[in-house]
Scaffold this active site. Structure first.
Site, PDB file in Angstrom:
ATOM      1  N   GLY A 155       0.820  -1.209   0.000  1.00 14.35           N
ATOM      2  CA  GLY A 155       0.000   0.000   0.000  1.00 14.35           C
ATOM      3  C   GLY A 155       0.850   1.253   0.000  1.00 14.35           C
ATOM      4  N   GLN A 157       1.239   3.527   2.084  1.00 13.72           N
ATOM      5  CA  GLN A 157       1.957   3.743   3.341  1.00 13.72           C
ATOM      6  C   GLN A 157       2.467   2.424   3.913  1.00 13.72           C
ATOM      7  OE1 GLN A 157       3.050   6.318   5.081  1.00 13.72           O
ATOM      8  NE2 GLN A 157       2.325   7.851   3.619  1.00 13.72           N
ATOM      9  N   SER A 158       2.895   1.539   3.047  1.00 13.41           N
ATOM     10  CA  SER A 158       3.354   0.214   3.471  1.00 13.41           C
ATOM     11  C   SER A 158       4.594   0.289   4.360  1.00 13.41           C
ATOM     12  CB  SER A 158       3.662  -0.638   2.239  1.00 13.41           C
ATOM     13  OG  SER A 158       4.370  -1.801   2.590  1.00 13.41           O
ATOM     14  N   ASN A 159       4.476  -0.244   5.572  1.00 13.49           N
ATOM     15  CA  ASN A 159       5.640  -0.338   6.458  1.00 13.49           C
ATOM     16  C   ASN A 159       6.664  -1.306   5.889  1.00 13.49           C
ATOM     17  OD1 ASN A 159       4.489   1.342   8.576  1.00 13.49           O
ATOM     18  ND2 ASN A 159       3.134  -0.381   9.019  1.00 13.49           N
ATOM     19  N   CYS A 161       7.281  -1.935   2.719  1.00 12.74           N
ATOM     20  CA  CYS A 161       8.021  -1.325   1.614  1.00 12.74           C
ATOM     21  C   CYS A 161       9.067  -0.352   2.130  1.00 12.74           C
ATOM     22  CB  CYS A 161       7.051  -0.624   0.655  1.00 12.74           C
ATOM     23  SG  CYS A 161       6.073  -1.771  -0.347  1.00 12.74           S
TER      24      CYS A 161
END
Length: 439
Positions: A155, A157-159, A161
């Site tokens: 997503g 705001q992917s943690n 990534c």
């Protein structure tokens, strides 16, 4: 609608994107990473410390220290997990472990119930959270395969990534991120909020896809498309799935169970956890915790609160991960999965955000709104509705991190955070220009 108010909240009455071309600061001959074979999980297979050499008439040289962080180390699994297959051969030290466990003084718990907190949000700074444990194994595999870049997806705001982008840069690997966003924003600069700021600071390449494209094409096909493009350009990409949740990544939380058992044995007082509670967003963390607890005889029942999809999907996904390790156990027998999705992934009700704020105000612990916030909200709601189910139990809650994602919720949460006012300084207080030095 149930409202879990711990304290009475007091209501509170785009950065532009700049492209900068920067020349390489380091030559291509720079070593990509330092490899020191010493494991915090097992005795070192080889002693790589440099012994001092003494020549006639010269002073003895000081022995070089052995550094752990960012070191590649041989991996030896716990004795109770040796039957799993395949077993990883190496691991990169990316996190700060063990993460602490402390009692979490939550209000309004059922009678004689104790909740403890495993602070995996403190596993690092830019890399903080549960994703670090998975990346330790995944990036060791990437390096072993000769990869020069990493591809992953998540997503906006992917943690995961963000952690992958930082970890890849630590090891001098390029990182390519496919980030899911809304249809109206897919052609616009994604901004510098939260995780995006860190990703862009470390130079990650970002490809945006709409939620509709993601839903119709799928994460596997999307990463394969980017992988093929990079291969055609002469690169050597290594693909990490959503959340780092494959069978190899699952070892991160099998290892966490060993860490928890060691912490319990080394503690000043005897504690046995009846339950482990954790958020579930991609499935790898719950698979590792549950199979680890089962194999090690820790005896803790794992409760997962899924923040997307539904319990049935995660039972099946976790089963695939367990089968990939030849665990020989049904996911339904070792983990209970509850629905905590609410409005949807990364979407929050006002009540959920108020809960996050009140937990912070009551205990000093800040939960992220996407994962641990929803899991804790679900746990506390179940405790309120079914206190007899939890009475007298000792519960370990795994805080999986995600603080940076909270920055994406500032507009929504502004009305419930602490009050402010201008300080009232009476006119009788002496004033003299230059009295207060401003640095």
């Amino acid at each position: 609608m149930l409202c879990y108010s711990f304290l009475n909240p007091t209501p509170l009455s785009t950065t532009p994107f700049i492209t900068i071309n920067i020349k390489k600061f380091f030559s291509d001959k720079q070593p990509r990473f330092q490899q020191i074979a010493h494991s915090s999980y097992s005795p070192a297979a080889t002693d790589y410390s440099t012994k001092s050499s003494i020549s006639m008439g010269s002073a003895p040289k000081t022995q070089d220290p052995t550094f752990e962080f960012l070191a590649k180390k041989p991996y030896v699994p716990p004795s109770w997990a040796v039957q799993l297959s395949p077993v990883p051969s190496h691991i990169f030290s990316l996190g700060h472990f063990p993460t602490p466990i402390h009692k979490w003084n939550l209000p309004n718990l059922p009678k004689n119930t104790e909740v403890y907190l495993k602070r995996d949000d403190l596993s690092g700074m830019q890399l903080s959270g549960n994703k670090v444990r998975k990346l330790e194994f995944l990036l060791a595999d990437a390096v072993a395969q000769g990869a020069d870049c990493i591809v992953t997806i998540g997503g906006i705001q992917s943690n995961h990534c963000r952690a992958t982008a930082v970890a890849a840069r630590y090891l001098n690997l390029d990182c390519y991120l496919i980030l899911r966003t809304s249809k109206v924003l897919v052609d616009k600069d994604p901004g510098l909020t939260g995780n995006l700021l860190v990703e862009r600071l470390v130079g990650a390449h970002i490809d945006l896809v709409s939620k509709e494209e993601y839903a119709s094409v799928g994460s596997v096909a999307l990463t394969d498309l980017l992988k093929e493009k990079l291969l055609s350009e002469g690169r050597k990409p290594y693909v990490i799935p959503v959340g780092g949740s494959n069978s190899l990544g699952t070892w991160g939380y099998i290892e966490a169970i060993r860490e928890i058992k060691n912490q319990l044995q080394e503690g000043s007082r005897e504690v046995a956890f009846d339950d482990i509670v954790v958020a579930c967003g991609s499935g790898g963390t719950i698979a590792g915790l549950s199979v680890g607890s089962w194999l090690s005889n820790l005896g803790s029942k794992v409760h997962a609160y899924c923040v997307c999809d539904d319990p049935e999907y995660f039972y099946e996904y976790a089963q695939g991960l367990l089968d990939g390790l030849q665990a020989g156990v049904s996911s339904r027998d070792i983990v209970n999965i509850h629905n905590a999705k609410g409005l949807g992934y990364a979407m929050n009700t006002a009540e959920e955000l108020t809960f996050v704020k009140e937990i912070a105000q009551a205990t000093g612990v800040i939960l992220d709104p996407v994962y641990s916030g929803k899991a804790a909200y679900g746990m506390m709601r179940d405790m309120a509705e079914n206190p007899g189910r939890w009475e007298g139990r000792k519960v370990l809650f795994i805080h999986t991190g995600g603080l940076l994602g909270l920055f994406d919720k500032t507009e929504q949460i502004a009305s419930v955070v602490g009050s402010w006012r201008r300080m009232d300084i009476h006119e009788s207080v002496p004033r003299k220009e230059g009295t207060g030095k401003m640095f």
